[in-house]
Write an enzyme that holds these catalytic residues in place. Structure first.
Site, PDB file in Angstrom:
ATOM      1  N   GLU A 315      37.772  34.953  43.774  1.00 11.07           N
ATOM      2  CA  GLU A 315      36.967  35.851  44.591  1.00 11.07           C
ATOM      3  C   GLU A 315      35.983  35.088  45.472  1.00 11.07           C
ATOM      4  O   GLU A 315      34.798  35.409  45.535  1.00 11.07           O
ATOM      5  CB  GLU A 315      36.232  36.860  43.692  1.00 11.07           C
ATOM      6  N   ASP A 389      41.024  43.685  35.051  1.00 12.32           N
ATOM      7  CA  ASP A 389      39.587  43.479  35.210  1.00 12.32           C
ATOM      8  C   ASP A 389      38.778  44.573  34.515  1.00 12.32           C
ATOM      9  O   ASP A 389      38.281  45.486  35.174  1.00 12.32           O
ATOM     10  CB  ASP A 389      39.231  43.453  36.705  1.00 12.32           C
ATOM     11  N   GLU A 417      30.827  48.738  34.317  1.00 12.82           N
ATOM     12  CA  GLU A 417      31.199  48.668  35.727  1.00 12.82           C
ATOM     13  C   GLU A 417      32.239  49.727  36.099  1.00 12.82           C
ATOM     14  O   GLU A 417      32.122  50.369  37.143  1.00 12.82           O
ATOM     15  CB  GLU A 417      31.752  47.277  36.050  1.00 12.82           C
TER      16      GLU A 417
HETATM   17  C1  GCU Z   1      34.828  41.970  38.770  1.00  5.09           C
HETATM   18  C2  GCU Z   1      33.522  42.429  39.311  1.00  5.09           C
HETATM   19  C3  GCU Z   1      32.818  41.346  40.066  1.00  5.09           C
HETATM   20  C4  GCU Z   1      32.736  40.087  39.206  1.00  5.09           C
HETATM   21  C5  GCU Z   1      34.118  39.712  38.740  1.00  5.09           C
HETATM   22  C6  GCU Z   1      34.121  38.561  37.759  1.00  5.09           C
HETATM   23  O1  GCU Z   1      35.745  41.781  39.808  1.00  5.09           O
HETATM   24  O2  GCU Z   1      33.725  43.530  40.143  1.00  5.09           O
HETATM   25  O3  GCU Z   1      31.540  41.807  40.393  1.00  5.09           O
HETATM   26  O4  GCU Z   1      32.173  39.050  39.916  1.00  5.09           O
HETATM   27  O5  GCU Z   1      34.697  40.790  38.060  1.00  5.09           O
HETATM   28  O6  GCU Z   1      34.285  38.812  36.578  1.00  5.09           O
HETATM   29  O7  GCU Z   1      33.985  37.418  38.159  1.00  5.09           O
END
Ligand code: GCU
Length: 733
Positions: A315, A389, A417
């Protein structure tokens, strides 16, 4: 006369003000701050029984025993409503002796060395003893932390009304590193945090250390949590500057007495951002030296620093693959820097690439499984419980069992979340237990995820478990009073994954709310059923990731506008005229093949796949017959069932008026009202959208949607958030 009247009027006003003040104070006192460590006086009959067995404390007065002594004194004085004498000698019956063989001559004389050695520095025994005809209860451990854990265990017995006669308890944790991951940012915000701002006040640290941190540490220690990662996995390099390390050290100083080590999330590109280097390539000598020096600098001021947590090449985060190196190259470089100090690297397996047409559920396995056996001895690989996730329900992650020569560390999400934030009551212990109990079949039957995690399946030496924290500066720590139960449950299960959800719920309710038997039964039912209900009204039968993009609150199964396909709900539901669900079998992505046989065979076969995972693994025709009807009917009935559960729960909660203190009763009632609104919204929006494909009527018993699909698509959540729906302050009034 006039004067007298005046005075008495004044007196009356003063009295009223006092009364008002007292009233305010006493109602504020039920703001949830004290969590499960309330220590209010027990009923006189219970207190009497305990008082007969605990007449005085025998504990060394020293700085090392401060945490355990102050906890016991506060707790026993509160629970038994009597100031207990503290003594260093045995003068009469009824001693509660606490300590280690080193700091307590009594414990030293008991010849418990072998037993205590087996339990380690965190394990403890609690035992009824006789010393020359004087009866006593001994809480003993080889370590100060173990003695503290023993004390909390003992207090729990009192808080929950258990007997303390003929005690013969021996406990030790099944997993070594029991760590909370805080996704807190230096600016005080918390990623996926729904209970206020960060508890770490970076602006004030290190000069001022909030006294709240000690209460946080007490709560952690009371359930055996022994590590805290202070900052977000999407890490800022700033956290590794000398300035922030000094702040971190101040926090570590508070936590130390409670057996908690601090860890930091490390940004992989920190050598560039802080060190001015041109690269963060793990094979570059200057980079390696930079990390070594950084580690030395950290351990100089925090000698018991736990280590680094790293999210790399995921990400948008930097990582070794930026330099054509592997995850192993990156992890082992950091491990090398920390090894001399006994620090660990917790490397996250949450990696998935943006590749057109692929199945995200298979990405972590593809990326990491080939590296089994290659990670250094002080590296743990942190794997989310499921392959996508933290969805409301996922099958277990296929990496569990598939990396026998790697130290895997499950990562659970305590903060909700994808589960209604701090607005919905969802008790997570049953979901986590489902993961622990899942059988990977990696070494035949009984190769459970729990046995991978606790190291018994593959003889793993270093074990760990992480939970993404749900705490913040809200007065009650977690926003929803019931979300405290998830913090509690994480700690209890990290200590011993065999404790049942019912037991955890029972303990928590009695310590947090009430020991009134009927109320305990009602609240326990609420807790134990809540997860299944949330799955029903959000994502029944194996659906997943149907939330609005970005914030992940509320339903948006139609969403398909993200550039990244795997962030769109339509990618996951694949609803069309033929049916719904993600085909992960051989006719589809075949990621089911990442599981061992017979799990993969069971999940691949439409006839044997558990219904709860049906649409996770299969694309199923709308008229496919399930146990009690067509897929479409069954889906609709699940949504409806979830809604009805919330309605019934609201009624049950209403009936507890007067049994639960007014302040928390009111706050929770408001949250439950929001949960009902949301459950209806989930049902209506989801069914309206899916109906455009199924083209079937809703079965009898399923209520018609309250609004049109177009209206659901237009709901502006920002509005709700701006109004602070569900915030602590709004509810605790
Ligand atoms: C999810 C979450 C993110 C977080 C990511 C992670 O995608 O939405 O906010 O950073 O998990 O676990 O790294």
């Amino acid at each position: 006369m006039k004067n007298k009247k005046f005075y008495s009027l004044n007196g009356l006003i003063a009295f009223c003000v006092m009364l008002g003040g007292f009233f305010v104070l006493s109602t504020r006192a039920e703001d949830g701050y004290r969590l499960w460590l309330r220590y209010d006086r027990l009923s006189e009959s219970s207190a009497k029984v305990y008082r007969a067995q605990i007449k005085f404390l025998v504990i060394k007065k020293s700085s090392e025993t401060f945490a355990v002594r102050s906890e016991l004194e506060t707790a026993l004085n509160g629970l038994l409503s009597e100031q207990l004498p503290v003594s260093e000698t045995l003068v009469k019956n009824g001693a509660l002796i606490v300590g280690t063989p080193k700091n307590s001559p009594f414990i030293g004389s008991l010849k418990l060395d072998k037993e205590l050695a087996e339990l380690g520095s965190e394990g403890f025994i609690i035992r009824s003893f006789k010393f020359k005809n004087l009866s006593a209860i001994v809480i003993a451990s080889n370590g100060e932390t173990g003695a503290l854990y023993g004390a909390f265990h003992f207090l729990r017995r009192l808080q929950t009304g258990e007997s303390i006669k003929n005690l013969k308890i021996a406990e030790k944790p099944k997993i070594k590193l029991r760590v909370l991951n805080h996704w807190d940012n230096p600016d005080g915000s918390i990623e996926r945090g729904y209970a206020g701002k960060s508890l770490w006040n970076w602006a004030e640290l290190p000069e001022k250390v909030d006294s709240r941190l000690r209460d946080y540490a007490r709560a952690d220690a009371s359930v055996g949590i022994n590590g805290v990662v202070l900052n977000n996995v999407n890490a800022s390099a700033e956290m590794l500057t000398p300035e922030y390390l000094r702040k971190t050290a101040a926090i570590a100083d508070v936590f130390r007495a409670y057996g908690i080590k601090v860890y930091l999330s490390a940004r992989f590109s920190a050598p560039i951002e802080l060190g001015g280097l041109k690269t963060a390539d793990p094979f570059d000598e200057q980079v390696r030296v930079w990390w070594k020096r950084k580690a030395d600098e950290i351990y100089k001021i925090i000698p018991d620093f736990g280590g680094f947590l790293v999210k790399a090449n995921s990400e948008g985060q930097p990582g070794p693959r930026t330099y054509n190196r592997t995850h192993v190259d990156g992890a082992n470089m950091l491990a090398d820097a920390l090894a001399a100090h006994n620090g660990v690297v917790i490397w996250r397996a949450f990696v998935y690439d943006m590749k057109p047409g692929y199945d995200r559920a298979g990405a972590a396995f593809e990326n990491l499984q080939p590296f089994d056996g290659k990670f250094a001895a002080n590296v743990l690989l942190q794997v989310k419980n499921g392959p996508i996730d933290f969805q409301p329900r996922e099958p277990f992650h296929p990496l569990f069992g598939a990396m026998p020569k790697t130290q895997l560390m499950p990562e659970l999400q305590i903060t909700q979340e994808y589960l209604g934030f701090s607005n919905h009551l969802v008790f997570l212990a049953p979901m986590w237990r489902e993961v622990f109990e899942a059988d990977t079949h990696a070494r035949g039957k009984n190769s459970t995820v729990a046995r991978v995690a606790d190291g018994t399946l593959f003889g793993q030496n270093l074990t760990g478990i992480a939970g993404v924290a749900n705490t913040g500066t809200d007065r009650n720590w977690t926003g929803h009073d019931f979300s405290q139960a998830n913090w509690y449950a994480f700690g209890r299960l990290a200590w011993n994954h065999e404790i049942s959800s019912a037991q955890i719920a029972d303990e928590w309710i009695k310590m947090t709310f009430t020991r009134e038997p009927k109320a305990v039964v009602i609240i326990k039912k609420m807790l134990l059923e809540s997860h299944e209900a949330a799955v029903d009204y959000m994502v029944p039968l194996g659906l997943h990731h149907q939330m609005w993009g970005g914030h992940h609150y509320g339903p948006a199964p139609w969403w398909n506008t993200y550039e990244r396909d795997d962030w769109n709900p339509t990618y996951y539901n694949k609803a069309d005229a033929n049916g719904i669900g993600f085909d992960r079998t051989a006719t589809g992505s075949n990621t089911v093949g990442q599981y061992f046989s017979p799990v993969r065979d069971e999940y691949s076969n439409l006839k044997t796949v558990p219904e709860k995972y049906l649409l996770w693994f299969h694309h199923v025709p709308w008229d496919y017959r399930l146990k009690s009807g067509t897929l479409w009917d069954e889906m609709a009935l699940h949504y409806q069932r979830g809604v009805e559960w919330v309605r019934q729960t609201r009624k049950n909660w209403e009936n507890l008026k007067g049994v639960i203190d007014a302040e928390r009763h009111r706050a929770i009632a408001k949250k439950l009202a929001i949960q009902e609104r949301d459950a209806v919204w989930w049902k209506d929006a989801s069914l309206s959208y899916f109906q455009t494909f199924s083209r079937r009527p809703l079965p009898p018993g399923v209520e018609k949607p309250q609004r049109t699909l177009d209206e659901y698509k237009k709901i502006d959540l920002l509005d709700d958030f701006a109004r602070g729906i569900g915030s602590f302050d709004e509810n605790h009034q």
